[in-house]
Write a protein that holds these residues in place. Structure first.
Motif, PDB file in Angstrom:
ATOM      1  N   SER A  76       0.813  -1.214   0.000  1.00  0.00           N
ATOM      2  CA  SER A  76       0.000   0.000   0.000  1.00  0.00           C
ATOM      3  C   SER A  76       0.848   1.266   0.000  1.00  0.00           C
ATOM      4  O   SER A  76       0.367   2.342  -0.368  1.00  0.00           O
ATOM      5  N   TYR A  77       2.111   1.153   0.404  1.00  0.00           N
ATOM      6  CA  TYR A  77       3.028   2.297   0.373  1.00  0.00           C
ATOM      7  C   TYR A  77       3.564   2.551  -1.037  1.00  0.00           C
ATOM      8  O   TYR A  77       4.271   3.518  -1.246  1.00  0.00           O
ATOM      9  N   ARG A  78       3.268   1.679  -1.979  1.00  0.00           N
ATOM     10  CA  ARG A  78       3.778   1.734  -3.341  1.00  0.00           C
ATOM     11  C   ARG A  78       5.299   1.883  -3.354  1.00  0.00           C
ATOM     12  O   ARG A  78       5.856   2.826  -3.920  1.00  0.00           O
ATOM     13  N   PRO A  79       5.970   0.932  -2.724  1.00  0.00           N
ATOM     14  CA  PRO A  79       7.438   1.026  -2.622  1.00  0.00           C
ATOM     15  C   PRO A  79       8.106   0.888  -3.986  1.00  0.00           C
ATOM     16  O   PRO A  79       7.606   0.201  -4.883  1.00  0.00           O
ATOM     17  N   GLU A  80       9.223   1.537  -4.117  1.00  0.00           N
ATOM     18  CA  GLU A  80      10.020   1.441  -5.342  1.00  0.00           C
ATOM     19  C   GLU A  80      11.006   0.285  -5.293  1.00  0.00           C
ATOM     20  O   GLU A  80      11.499  -0.152  -6.338  1.00  0.00           O
ATOM     21  N   CYS A  81      11.283  -0.203  -4.092  1.00  0.00           N
ATOM     22  CA  CYS A  81      12.192  -1.339  -3.956  1.00  0.00           C
ATOM     23  C   CYS A  81      11.953  -1.991  -2.606  1.00  0.00           C
ATOM     24  O   CYS A  81      11.298  -1.427  -1.730  1.00  0.00           O
TER      25      CYS A  81
END
Length: 318
Positions: free
Chosen positions: A222-227
């Motif tokens: 849900s944080y839309r992480p990039e990695c």
């Protein structure tokens, strides 16, 4: 500053992955975060990794007193076995530990007893060494949503049960990435293909809880992480694809386990089913490994995942 040791990799943005040497090369990582001359370790590996962690500090021209925090994602020994010994070399550091794991970092006797029951005394000595406790006054418990400043760099802690109830993940605002411990699974570099990395959920003993694990992974996504910075092993990108794959695999593992809950010699049946699952998935991912090669690379994980699934099934039946 001298050149980095061969077992340390500069990932950019002040983050370094350190191969702890546990089990085999590129199997188990510790991380060093450096910001404005201050530093924090996330996961440590075992006692035998501590010289590597200290040598990486030295190579970067950082004094041991520059380390403010040592942060195990959870207290399983391949992640936290070296915390006490490392802390004994870092006079200014505080250990940031999940509240369910803090007592085990202060007094590791129960942790050691549990691991010894699984592995035996000889293997414990060979793989982990003598586990050292951390003085209670140097341990701080994390809390869900807590933020910590590393020289102005914000790190946020999320309670992420499912693999273990004493597990938190750490969000790095700078890189929009999570240090995931085992919550987001395992991704060994040997399985990388043109399609990118592949990962698998880990169901190791003794607190595998698939419903909670699903909730934790969805929360991370849900944080839309990039990695994601995995302990096993290193940074992965293409997080949305990997997250979808993780959740689909988790559903299949639950179905496999429930389908075999009454099988004769259930443990052996689970191991066979897990191997077949992994062979099929890596083939679809473009890996050309034979079944024997997959079995060899995932031998430890297949054994432990089958153990953890068995314990989960027994709890579910109780």
């Amino acid at each position: 500053m001298s050149s980095l040791p061969s077992y340390a990799q500069d990932l950019g943005d002040g983050i370094f992955a350190i191969d702890t040497g546990f089990h085999r090369p590129v199997f188990d990582a510790a991380y060093l975060i450096v910001e404005n001359g201050r530093a924090a370790f996330v996961d440590t590996g075992t006692n035998f990794a501590v010289p590597r962690l200290l040598a990486t500090l030295e190579a970067l021209g950082l004094a041991r007193e520059a380390v403010d925090h040592v942060i195990p994602t959870h207290v399983h020994l391949d992640h936290a076995g070296g915390v006490g010994l490392l802390m004994s070399h870092l006079a200014k550091a505080t250990a940031i530990v999940h509240p369910r794991g803090a007592r085990h970092m202060i007094d590791p006797s129960a942790l050691v007893a549990g691991a010894t029951a699984v592995y035996g005394e000889a293997e414990m000595a060979r793989s982990y060494g003598q586990i050292v406790g951390v003085p209670a006054e140097r341990v701080k418990e994390s809390a869900d949503g807590m933020t910590l400043s590393l020289a102005g760099r914000e790190l946020q802690f999320l309670d992420t049960p499912g693999h273990a109830r004493h597990h938190h993940c750490v969000w790095d605002t700078r890189t929009r990435g999570f240090f995931t411990g085992d919550t987001f699974g395992l991704s060994y570099r040997e399985f990388d293909t043109e399609q990118g990395p592949w990962l698998l959920p880990t169901t190791t003993p003794v607190q595998f809880e698939p419903d909670k694990l699903r909730e934790s992974v969805l929360r991370l996504l849900s944080y839309r992480p990039e990695c994601m910075y995995l302990t096993h092993y290193s940074r992965v990108r293409d997080v949305q694809r990997l997250g979808e794959s993780f959740l689909a695999q988790l559903d299949r593992l639950v179905a496999i386990g429930r389908g075999l809950k009454g099988a004769p010699d259930r443990h052996a049946a689970l191991k066979r089913a897990l191997l077949a699952e992994y062979v099929a998935i890596v083939k679809a991912h473009g890996c050309r490994f034979s079944e024997t090669e997959v079995a060899t690379l995932l031998d430890v994980d297949i054994e432990l995942n089958a153990q953890g699934m068995g314990i989960w099934l027994d709890k579910e039946a109780a």
